[in-house]
Design an enzyme around this catalytic site. Structure first.
Site, short mmCIF file in Angstrom:
data_model
loop_
_atom_site.label_atom_id
_atom_site.label_comp_id
_atom_site.label_asym_id
_atom_site.label_seq_id
_atom_site.Cartn_x
_atom_site.Cartn_y
_atom_site.Cartn_z
CD GLU A 135 -2.44 -1.14 2.80
OE1 GLU A 135 -2.95 -2.19 3.19
OE2 GLU A 135 -2.49 -0.08 3.45
CB CYS A 148 2.38 7.07 3.73
SG CYS A 148 2.63 5.80 4.94
CB CYS A 155 5.93 -5.89 9.33
SG CYS A 155 7.19 -5.32 10.49
CB CYS A 159 3.76 -3.40 16.64
SG CYS A 159 5.50 -3.04 16.33
CB CYS A 162 0.89 -2.78 13.48
SG CYS A 162 1.36 -2.59 11.76
N GLY A 203 5.72 -2.50 6.62
CA GLY A 203 7.08 -3.01 6.78
C GLY A 203 8.01 -2.14 7.59
CG HIS A 260 4.36 2.99 19.27
ND1 HIS A 260 3.78 4.11 18.70
CD2 HIS A 260 4.88 2.29 18.23
CE1 HIS A 260 3.93 4.05 17.39
NE2 HIS A 260 4.61 2.98 17.08
CB CYS A 373 0.26 0.79 8.81
SG CYS A 373 1.63 -0.26 8.69
N1 SAH Z 1 7.80 -0.26 10.79
C1 SAH Z 1 8.02 1.13 10.86
C2 SAH Z 1 7.37 1.90 9.74
C3 SAH Z 1 6.01 1.45 9.32
S1 SAH Z 1 4.73 1.51 10.57
C4 SAH Z 1 7.59 1.67 12.19
O1 SAH Z 1 6.90 0.96 12.92
O2 SAH Z 1 7.97 2.79 12.49
C5 SAH Z 1 4.40 3.25 10.46
C6 SAH Z 1 3.53 3.81 11.54
O3 SAH Z 1 2.19 3.29 11.46
C7 SAH Z 1 4.07 3.53 12.91
O4 SAH Z 1 4.46 4.71 13.57
C8 SAH Z 1 2.89 2.90 13.57
O5 SAH Z 1 2.75 3.34 14.84
C9 SAH Z 1 1.69 3.32 12.75
N2 SAH Z 1 0.58 2.42 12.98
C10 SAH Z 1 0.56 1.09 12.84
N3 SAH Z 1 -0.63 0.58 13.21
C11 SAH Z 1 -1.39 1.63 13.59
C12 SAH Z 1 -2.73 1.76 14.08
N4 SAH Z 1 -3.51 0.69 14.27
N5 SAH Z 1 -3.19 3.00 14.38
C13 SAH Z 1 -2.40 4.09 14.20
N6 SAH Z 1 -1.14 4.03 13.75
C14 SAH Z 1 -0.63 2.81 13.44
FE1 SF4 Z 2 5.44 -2.65 14.03
FE2 SF4 Z 2 5.93 -0.95 11.98
FE3 SF4 Z 2 6.04 -3.64 11.63
FE4 SF4 Z 2 3.69 -2.45 12.02
S1 SF4 Z 2 5.03 -2.15 10.27
S2 SF4 Z 2 4.43 -4.38 12.99
S3 SF4 Z 2 4.24 -0.82 13.45
S4 SF4 Z 2 7.36 -2.43 12.93
#
Ligand code: SAH
Ligand code: SF4
Length: 389
Positions: A135, A148, A155, A159, A162, A203, A260, A373
């Site tokens: 995406e 973005c 990934c 987390c 996510c 990712g 976070h 994401c």
């Molecule tokens: N992996 C990297 C970059 C991609 S994720 C990272 O984690 O920084 C990019 C952003 O999307 C992160 O800051 C993450 O907090 C946010 N994100 C992921 N899931 C989310 C959700 N459910 N609500 C709001 N932000 C989210």
């Molecule tokens: Fe965590 Fe970023 Fe991977 Fe989502 S994309 S699982 S926020 S590291």
């Protein structure tokens, strides 16, 4: 520049795009098939950093005994005045265009779905050559258009909040598959080319450093997309070798750390990577960045949004002079977690600001188009009733 060992598999000597062989599979292919790992695409001319593409095209023009100015004309069509295929580069003779089509073909990302939000945000789901889906989200704001981009399909880091994390890891993207997201948007919406790029799609960019390293060169170079380094932000949970590599680049790319949670203990509960690279080590690695860094902080009810969390976050932000981006949890990422209430978000932000920390509450852009994401892919795949393959 501290490049890591790069392995893109075997280069196609002709520089062509991935061609599926008709016969049987090689040993390596069988192995990767058996372990369920997808292969990377064969590098194309759009996978090269501009300086390498220049050398490649100049060499090609020479072997064809063409006049030298043809190299400039060809290079121009890679990124600065992109064409979808060589057929469209009508300033070149037809025979040359056919040869280019055969020998230096331009790869494409095929658009599977586009969603436009009422607030101007556009979300793109691209289908890759091997069926993977990634995406991009284009977010307009005044004169700025921030794209973005995704750096991996899926990934590995899981987390808990996510949507991409829930998919697991599929594969790394190639340099073209990353920078090409901006190229495709420019081709489809000529007046809306990205002015800013953030690596906040699917990712973890610093777990795909070789490709991200090249993609950064393409995005930033005047012979590429010409986006200023200060307008390009790499977001990471804190992959330390990757942070060191990024810091080693001479350009001033921006760094965002997905924090976070303000303590190791709280972070561990929502981000498994904390076990490998803990908060102290991540913040230490962040200190070497000359430019101001940003902390990303998704507010989750009861997990990281108390006054105590805010006070602990103040200490961290102050010690690095970091700006804090507060993001309301997007509900699609984690059905079992709740976003903090509007009141709590305001209270949390005020508590940071009252203690001298610059905090911005990010409006959740494109909420009506699942613009967080990994969510569009989840939506499309579940509609199809197909798994994630
Ligand atoms: N992996 C990297 C970059 C991609 S994720 C990272 O984690 O920084 C990019 C952003 O999307 C992160 O800051 C993450 O907090 C946010 N994100 C992921 N899931 C989310 C959700 N459910 N609500 C709001 N932000 C989210
Ligand atoms: Fe965590 Fe970023 Fe991977 Fe989502 S994309 S699982 S926020 S590291």
């Amino acid at each position: 520049m501290g490049r890591w060992e790069v392995s893109w598999g075997k280069r196609n000597p002709k520089g062509g795009k991935a061609v599926r062989r008709k016969g049987g599979r090689s040993k390596g292919e069988v192995r990767s098939y058996l372990t369920g790992m997808s292969k990377l695409p064969v590098p194309t001319i759009l996978d090269l950093a501009p300086v390498d593409a220049k050398a490649r095209v100049e060499g090609w023009v020479k072997t064809k005994s063409l006049p030298r100015y043809r190299a400039g004309q060809i290079l121009d069509r890679l990124w600065t005045r992109p064409v979808r295929s060589w057929t469209e580069a009508t300033e070149l003779p037809g025979v040359l265009r056919e040869e280019l089509e055969r020998e230096l073909p331009l790869p494409e990302l095929s658009l599977e779905t586009r969603q436009d939000s009422s607030d101007g945000t556009r979300k793109f789901l691209w289908r890759l050559f091997d069926g993977e889906a990634i995406e991009s989200v284009l977010i307009p704001s005044g004169n700025r258009r921030t794209l973005c981009v995704s750096s991996q399909s899926g990934c590995a880091l899981g987390c808990v909040f996510c949507a991409t994390g829930r998919m697991g890891f599929r594969r790394n993207l190639s340099p073209f598959e990353i920078a090409g997201q901006a190229r495709e948007v420019a081709l489809r919406h000529p007046g809306e080319a990205a002015t800013n790029v953030v690596f906040m799609g699917m990712g973890e960019p610093l777990l795909n450093w070789p490709a991200v390293d090249t993609a950064l060169s393409i995005l930033n170079s005047p012979a590429g997309l010409g986006i200023g380094a200060r307008h390009i932000t790499v977001s990471t949970v804190g992959i330390i070798p990757g942070m060191d590599a990024l810091a080693g680049r001479p350009e001033q790319f921006r760094l965002a750390i997905s924090l976070h949670a303000p303590t190791t203990e709280r972070r561990r509960a929502i981000m498994p990577i904390e076990k490998k690279y803990d908060l102290d080590a991540v913040l230490k690695a962040a200190r070497v960045f000359r430019k101001r860094i940003t902390f990303e902080y998704v507010l989750i009810e009861g997990k990281n949004d108390s006054d105590r969390d805010a006070d602990q976050l103040v200490k961290l932000a102050r010690s690095l002079g970091a700006l804090v981006n507060l993001l309301p949890l997007h509900p699609g990422g984690a059905p079992d977690l709740a976003p903090s209430s509007g009141n709590r978000i305001r209270g949390f932000a005020d508590r940071l600001r009252n203690q001298g920390v610059e905090a911005v509450v990010r409006r959740s852009r494109g909420l009506d188009i699942s613009a967080a994401c990994g969510q569009l892919r989840v939506e499309v795949e579940s509609k199809k009733g197909a798994g994630m393959s």
